[in-house]
Design a protein around this motif. Sequence first.
Motif, PDB file in Angstrom:
ATOM      1  N   GLY A 187       0.783  -1.229   0.000  1.00  0.00           N
ATOM      2  CA  GLY A 187       0.000   0.000   0.000  1.00  0.00           C
ATOM      3  C   GLY A 187       0.807   1.267   0.000  1.00  0.00           C
ATOM      4  O   GLY A 187       0.269   2.356  -0.209  1.00  0.00           O
ATOM      5  N   GLY A 188       2.117   1.170   0.258  1.00  0.00           N
ATOM      6  CA  GLY A 188       2.968   2.356   0.201  1.00  0.00           C
ATOM      7  C   GLY A 188       2.672   3.398   1.257  1.00  0.00           C
ATOM      8  O   GLY A 188       2.913   4.598   1.034  1.00  0.00           O
ATOM      9  N   LEU A 189       2.169   2.993   2.420  1.00  0.00           N
ATOM     10  CA  LEU A 189       1.813   3.944   3.469  1.00  0.00           C
ATOM     11  C   LEU A 189       3.029   4.257   4.330  1.00  0.00           C
ATOM     12  O   LEU A 189       3.639   3.364   4.904  1.00  0.00           O
ATOM     13  N   ASP A 190       3.338   5.545   4.445  1.00  0.00           N
ATOM     14  CA  ASP A 190       4.502   5.964   5.210  1.00  0.00           C
ATOM     15  C   ASP A 190       4.211   7.300   5.863  1.00  0.00           C
ATOM     16  O   ASP A 190       3.579   8.176   5.273  1.00  0.00           O
ATOM     17  N   GLY A 191       4.644   7.455   7.104  1.00  0.00           N
ATOM     18  CA  GLY A 191       4.399   8.703   7.809  1.00  0.00           C
ATOM     19  C   GLY A 191       2.919   8.873   8.106  1.00  0.00           C
ATOM     20  O   GLY A 191       2.200   7.909   8.377  1.00  0.00           O
ATOM     21  N   LEU A 192       2.459  10.129   8.057  1.00  0.00           N
ATOM     22  CA  LEU A 192       1.046  10.414   8.288  1.00  0.00           C
ATOM     23  C   LEU A 192       0.263  10.094   7.025  1.00  0.00           C
ATOM     24  O   LEU A 192       0.539  10.642   5.959  1.00  0.00           O
ATOM     25  N   THR A 193      -0.695   9.192   7.135  1.00  0.00           N
ATOM     26  CA  THR A 193      -1.471   8.815   5.957  1.00  0.00           C
ATOM     27  C   THR A 193      -2.537   9.867   5.658  1.00  0.00           C
ATOM     28  O   THR A 193      -2.873  10.687   6.516  1.00  0.00           O
ATOM     29  N   PRO A 194      -3.094   9.833   4.437  1.00  0.00           N
ATOM     30  CA  PRO A 194      -4.314  10.619   4.209  1.00  0.00           C
ATOM     31  C   PRO A 194      -5.413  10.092   5.145  1.00  0.00           C
ATOM     32  O   PRO A 194      -5.283   9.012   5.743  1.00  0.00           O
ATOM     33  N   ALA A 195      -6.476  10.848   5.269  1.00  0.00           N
ATOM     34  CA  ALA A 195      -7.608  10.377   6.068  1.00  0.00           C
ATOM     35  C   ALA A 195      -8.161   9.097   5.446  1.00  0.00           C
ATOM     36  O   ALA A 195      -8.442   9.050   4.246  1.00  0.00           O
ATOM     37  N   LEU A 196      -8.276   8.063   6.258  1.00  0.00           N
ATOM     38  CA  LEU A 196      -8.774   6.765   5.792  1.00  0.00           C
ATOM     39  C   LEU A 196     -10.248   6.689   6.161  1.00  0.00           C
ATOM     40  O   LEU A 196     -10.613   6.283   7.270  1.00  0.00           O
ATOM     41  N   THR A 197     -11.096   7.087   5.221  1.00  0.00           N
ATOM     42  CA  THR A 197     -12.491   7.327   5.560  1.00  0.00           C
ATOM     43  C   THR A 197     -13.462   6.570   4.662  1.00  0.00           C
ATOM     44  O   THR A 197     -13.104   6.080   3.595  1.00  0.00           O
ATOM     45  N   GLY A 198     -14.706   6.536   5.131  1.00  0.00           N
ATOM     46  CA  GLY A 198     -15.799   6.084   4.292  1.00  0.00           C
ATOM     47  C   GLY A 198     -16.002   7.053   3.135  1.00  0.00           C
ATOM     48  O   GLY A 198     -15.293   8.054   3.006  1.00  0.00           O
ATOM     49  N   SER A 199     -16.988   6.768   2.299  1.00  0.00           N
ATOM     50  CA  SER A 199     -17.166   7.541   1.061  1.00  0.00           C
ATOM     51  C   SER A 199     -18.118   8.716   1.195  1.00  0.00           C
ATOM     52  O   SER A 199     -18.372   9.416   0.211  1.00  0.00           O
ATOM     53  N   GLU A 200     -18.651   8.958   2.394  1.00  0.00           N
ATOM     54  CA  GLU A 200     -19.532  10.113   2.581  1.00  0.00           C
ATOM     55  C   GLU A 200     -19.435  10.600   4.016  1.00  0.00           C
ATOM     56  O   GLU A 200     -19.087   9.848   4.924  1.00  0.00           O
ATOM     57  N   ALA A 201     -19.714  11.882   4.191  1.00  0.00           N
ATOM     58  CA  ALA A 201     -19.782  12.474   5.524  1.00  0.00           C
ATOM     59  C   ALA A 201     -21.219  12.897   5.770  1.00  0.00           C
ATOM     60  O   ALA A 201     -21.817  13.584   4.934  1.00  0.00           O
ATOM     61  N   ILE A 202     -21.775  12.480   6.892  1.00  0.00           N
ATOM     62  CA  ILE A 202     -23.175  12.766   7.180  1.00  0.00           C
ATOM     63  C   ILE A 202     -23.316  13.389   8.562  1.00  0.00           C
ATOM     64  O   ILE A 202     -22.480  13.173   9.440  1.00  0.00           O
ATOM     65  N   ASP A 203     -24.382  14.166   8.735  1.00  0.00           N
ATOM     66  CA  ASP A 203     -24.639  14.760  10.039  1.00  0.00           C
ATOM     67  C   ASP A 203     -25.699  13.958  10.790  1.00  0.00           C
ATOM     68  O   ASP A 203     -26.190  12.934  10.296  1.00  0.00           O
TER      69      ASP A 203
END
Length: 288
Positions: A187-203
């Motif tokens: 996966g090439g993950l090093d240091g601080l990763t991008p946000a590892l999130t679901g595909s939507e943000a809901i309130d």
Amino acid sequence: MIILTGASGQLGKATVRRLLERVPAERIGVSVRDPEKVPELTARGVRVRRGDFEDPASLAHAFEGASRVLIVSTGTSGEAAVRHHRTAIDAAKEAGAGRIIYTSHMGANPASPFAPMVDHAATETALRDSGVPFTSLRNGFYAASGAMLLDDALRTGELAVPEDGPVSWTAHADLAEVTALALTGDGGLDGLTPALTGSEAIDMTRMAEIASELTGRTIRRSVVSDEAYRAGLLAHGLPEPAADLLLGIFAASRKGEFAEVDPTLARLIGRPPVSFGQFLATAVSPAR
């Protein structure tokens, strides 16, 4: 040897299962406070040793022979949490680990009103200072926590919580896949990763709508003041520190700390992440 802490917890257990799909059991070791809680891992040939963040000597034994170490963030907060994480980082370094992987959070921020985010930011500083190559997995907010916030509403029909902001709720199962990738060097993950999130943000309003759709009964979202919400938590027996911690989720979400949606998780697992609605569907039943 790949060493994992927290293997008796939800994320740790799921990560070990994923890791066993990728590497032989004899290459995996776990560090847990109570080895008797994971007999299934011993049965599968995983090395199980006692390790406690309060006991550096136990970590030295649990981390013996480590090539990579996963530090799952502790369940405490504040100074104790950061001290635990630093102890584990030091032990991993002393064991000769070539990389430390840490389960951080997308909202890691030293100025966050949600206390665990401050702890994550301090731990990331400790990782940088260690001199050991590291991967800090900036995980999305666990969907299980969102479902917990709905508990009372599923009984009462009203989601009465403070003003909030969008949150990109993310399933443990998806994050476990990425954690296993990081532990095997994929996966090439090093240091601080991008946000590892679901595909939507809901309130919270959308959460109430989803819960209504799934249960077949109306769940109304209403806004209460921070003070009223805190008073209600205390009245139900929640200790003050826990009430303040929970209130911090709303304060931080209002600032947009959990609103980011990033495609990295979907790219790494090769499919769309589990949505909050899909996750909640496994936890609730339609009204009879």
